[in-house]
Design an enzyme around this catalytic site. Structure first.
Site, PDB file in Angstrom:
ATOM      1  N   LYS A 134      31.833  38.489 -37.546  1.00 57.64           N
ATOM      2  CA  LYS A 134      31.919  39.089 -36.211  1.00 57.64           C
ATOM      3  C   LYS A 134      32.004  37.987 -35.153  1.00 57.64           C
ATOM      4  CE  LYS A 134      29.718  42.716 -33.417  1.00 57.64           C
ATOM      5  NZ  LYS A 134      29.633  42.070 -32.116  1.00 57.64           N
ATOM      6  N   ARG A 135      32.903  38.186 -34.191  1.00 57.37           N
ATOM      7  CA  ARG A 135      33.076  37.211 -33.108  1.00 57.37           C
ATOM      8  C   ARG A 135      32.652  37.843 -31.794  1.00 57.37           C
ATOM      9  NH1 ARG A 135      39.200  35.265 -33.955  1.00 57.37           N
ATOM     10  NH2 ARG A 135      38.850  34.507 -31.834  1.00 57.37           N
ATOM     11  N   HIS A 144       0.851  -1.183   0.000  1.00 56.25           N
ATOM     12  CA  HIS A 144       0.000   0.000   0.000  1.00 56.25           C
ATOM     13  C   HIS A 144       0.895   1.245   0.000  1.00 56.25           C
ATOM     14  CE1 HIS A 144      -2.872   3.038   1.373  1.00 56.25           C
ATOM     15  NE2 HIS A 144      -3.848   2.193   1.020  1.00 56.25           N
ATOM     16  N   GLU A 192      28.900  35.681 -21.975  1.00 49.00           N
ATOM     17  CA  GLU A 192      27.529  36.172 -21.856  1.00 49.00           C
ATOM     18  C   GLU A 192      26.619  35.117 -21.239  1.00 49.00           C
ATOM     19  OE1 GLU A 192      26.554  37.386 -25.806  1.00 49.00           O
ATOM     20  OE2 GLU A 192      28.050  38.991 -25.847  1.00 49.00           O
ATOM     21  N   ASN A 213       0.549   4.242   1.231  1.00 49.04           N
ATOM     22  CA  ASN A 213       0.658   4.966   2.504  1.00 49.04           C
ATOM     23  C   ASN A 213       1.070   4.058   3.651  1.00 49.04           C
ATOM     24  OD1 ASN A 213      -1.667   6.392   0.810  1.00 49.04           O
ATOM     25  ND2 ASN A 213      -0.645   7.945   2.053  1.00 49.04           N
ATOM     26  N   SER A 273      27.557  36.922 -36.277  1.00 47.55           N
ATOM     27  CA  SER A 273      26.385  37.791 -36.311  1.00 47.55           C
ATOM     28  C   SER A 273      25.469  37.421 -37.470  1.00 47.55           C
ATOM     29  CB  SER A 273      26.855  39.243 -36.458  1.00 47.55           C
ATOM     30  OG  SER A 273      25.807  40.089 -36.857  1.00 47.55           O
ATOM     31  N   SER A 274      24.177  37.754 -37.322  1.00 44.53           N
ATOM     32  CA  SER A 274      23.229  37.489 -38.403  1.00 44.53           C
ATOM     33  C   SER A 274      23.330  38.541 -39.509  1.00 44.53           C
ATOM     34  CB  SER A 274      21.803  37.470 -37.853  1.00 44.53           C
ATOM     35  OG  SER A 274      21.457  38.749 -37.332  1.00 44.53           O
TER      36      SER A 274
END
Length: 462
Positions: free
Chosen positions: A324-325, A129, A331, A131, A318-319
């Protein structure tokens, strides 16, 4: 099509998906609270398996649970601890403040699996059981905080501390590697006197070493467990010696020392230790934020920033700006620290909400503490392995900055006095001169005398 079985509890019949190991109380809780996206992490579920295993062993040892039933409960609890039933914990963490529903969930899953091992169908509650047997000598009020202690203790020792040790060692290696590399120190983010890059990284390493010490300082209080206090701390329905037998069993199961809290009332009615742990994590977040941000700034550029450090290329860009690094992993670490700081506010308020013999903010406390440990551990490892270890120095930039620094003239204070040195630095700043050129132009020193007194490599101390 999904099929259902019919289970009964004190409130009547409940339909439960046939293939699920939870029972009636968990199904009712789904109806009340929902099966939300925000659920307890697997670490907490696994800790429940270890806790129920230790309880079964303690009950067997003390003669309050039949040996045959204890054996099959132990098998089922071990399976839960090993992660085999993670998908059978559907409840949201936003539930009763004692965590009762998740304790009931664990009881039902273990009971159903134990009965299945004995050849019985799911949902029968016999011979095991949830409980009467799985929850024997326990209450949610002492079980859930015990699981909080256990999951936090293990997460700190198995995830966070190894990550911090690795980070501290990497920082110390950089400090040693760059112990003679001169740089200009900065105070108020402005040029100051020379130091070495190794000294800067030794400072980072010291911060993390202090953080490791703080984590270790919490462990003894996390290792003191309230199990055995049952409903309010008196130990009602638990046999004499249960707390001690439980801690002995859990220590063997986890290979981690645990002891019974001599005041179970404190361990159930307050959660000061979790505010303490969260505070330690908050201090770590502060230390790590400085580390991440200093490296971001020292590596800024590469043409128009400080450019003293060269952050390794992670292949991301970058998009819109090709090639770009960015210091992505710094972060990540900084954001993880922000999350931890916010979590600490929540844990502080939740800890301060203890009332009488029970703190009823247990789910939100443990959610935030475990999340803080998790995000720090993971981000530290990624930062260490994929940024820090590959970090390099632009020695040409460092040398140029040292050579052109106005505050090198500070070394002349004992020779010329403060006011005369101030004339040198002001003239150099106003006319775009080096301190040496300004000192010579003012007729205060010859070039040879200047070079004899202003030696950057002798200005860095130990």
């Amino acid at each position: 099509m999904q099929t259902f079985r019919l289970e009964h509890d004190a409130f009547g019949a409940v339909q439960i998906p046939q293939d699920k190991y939870w029972g009636a109380q968990t199904q009712r809780a789904i109806g009340v609270f929902g099966a939300g996206r925000e659920q307890f992490p697997p670490a907490l579920v696994h800790a429940f398996g270890q806790q129920k295993l230790a309880c079964a062993r303690a009950n067997r040892r003390l003669g309050t649970l039949d040996a045959a039933l204890a054996e099959v409960i132990e098998q089922a609890a071990q399976a839960l601890a090993d992660g085999h039933f993670d998908s059978h914990f559907p409840l949201t963490l936003w539930q009763t403040g004692s965590g009762t529903q998740t304790n009931m969930n664990a009881n039902e899953v273990i009971a159903n699996r134990a009965n299945q091992l004995l050849g019985q169908p799911l949902g029968g509650k016999t011979p095991v059981h949830p409980n009467d047997h799985v929850n024997r000598s326990q209450s949610s009020n002492d079980t859930f905080p015990t699981v909080m202690h256990l999951s936090t203790r293990l997460a700190l020792s198995q995830a966070l501390l190894p990550a911090l040790v690795q980070l501290q060692a990497a920082l110390q290696d950089k400090a040693q590697q760059w112990q003679t590399v001169l740089k200009i120190g900065r105070t108020h983010v402005m040029d100051a006197v020379p130091m070495t890059l190794g000294q800067a990284f030794a400072s980072f390493a010291a911060q993390i070493a202090h953080g490791i010490e703080r984590v270790h300082g919490c462990l003894p209080r996390l290792s003191s467990l309230p199990q055995g206090g049952t409903a309010v701390g008196t130990g009602l329905n638990a046999p004499p010696g249960f707390a001690e037998a439980f801690c002995e069993a859990l220590s063997q199961i986890t290979d981690t020392p645990f002891t019974a809290n001599p005041c179970a009332f404190e361990g159930m009615g307050t959660h000061d230790v979790f505010v303490e742990v969260s505070g330690v994590l908050n201090v770590l977040a502060v230390s790590l934020s400085k580390l991440a941000n200093d490296i971001r700034l020292l590596g800024s550029g590469p043409r128009c920033g400080l450019g003293e450090l060269i952050v390794p290329d992670d292949g991301l860009t970058s998009s819109i700006m090709p090639g770009k690094r960015n210091p992505t992993l710094a972060e990540v670490l900084a954001q993880a620290c922000m999350q931890v700081m916010g979590n600490h506010t929540t844990v502080t308020v939740a800890g301060a909400s203890s009332l009488f013999e029970l703190n009823v903010a247990k789910p939100v406390i443990i959610h935030n503490v475990l999340q803080s440990i998790s995000v720090l551990s993971e981000s530290i490892v990624r930062f260490t392995e994929h940024l820090l270890l590959g970090l390099e120095v632009d020695r040409a930039v460092l040398a140029r900055n040292v050579e052109g620094s106005l505050l090198l003239a500070t070394a002349l204070n004992p020779v010329l006095g403060y006011d005369q040195v101030a004339r040198i630095t002001r003239k150099a700043a106003d006319e775009g001169l080096t301190p040496k050129q300004a000192a010579v132009a003012l007729g205060l020193l010859t070039e040879q005398a200047y070079d004899a007194h202003v030696r950057p490599d002798q200005m860095v101390g130990r």
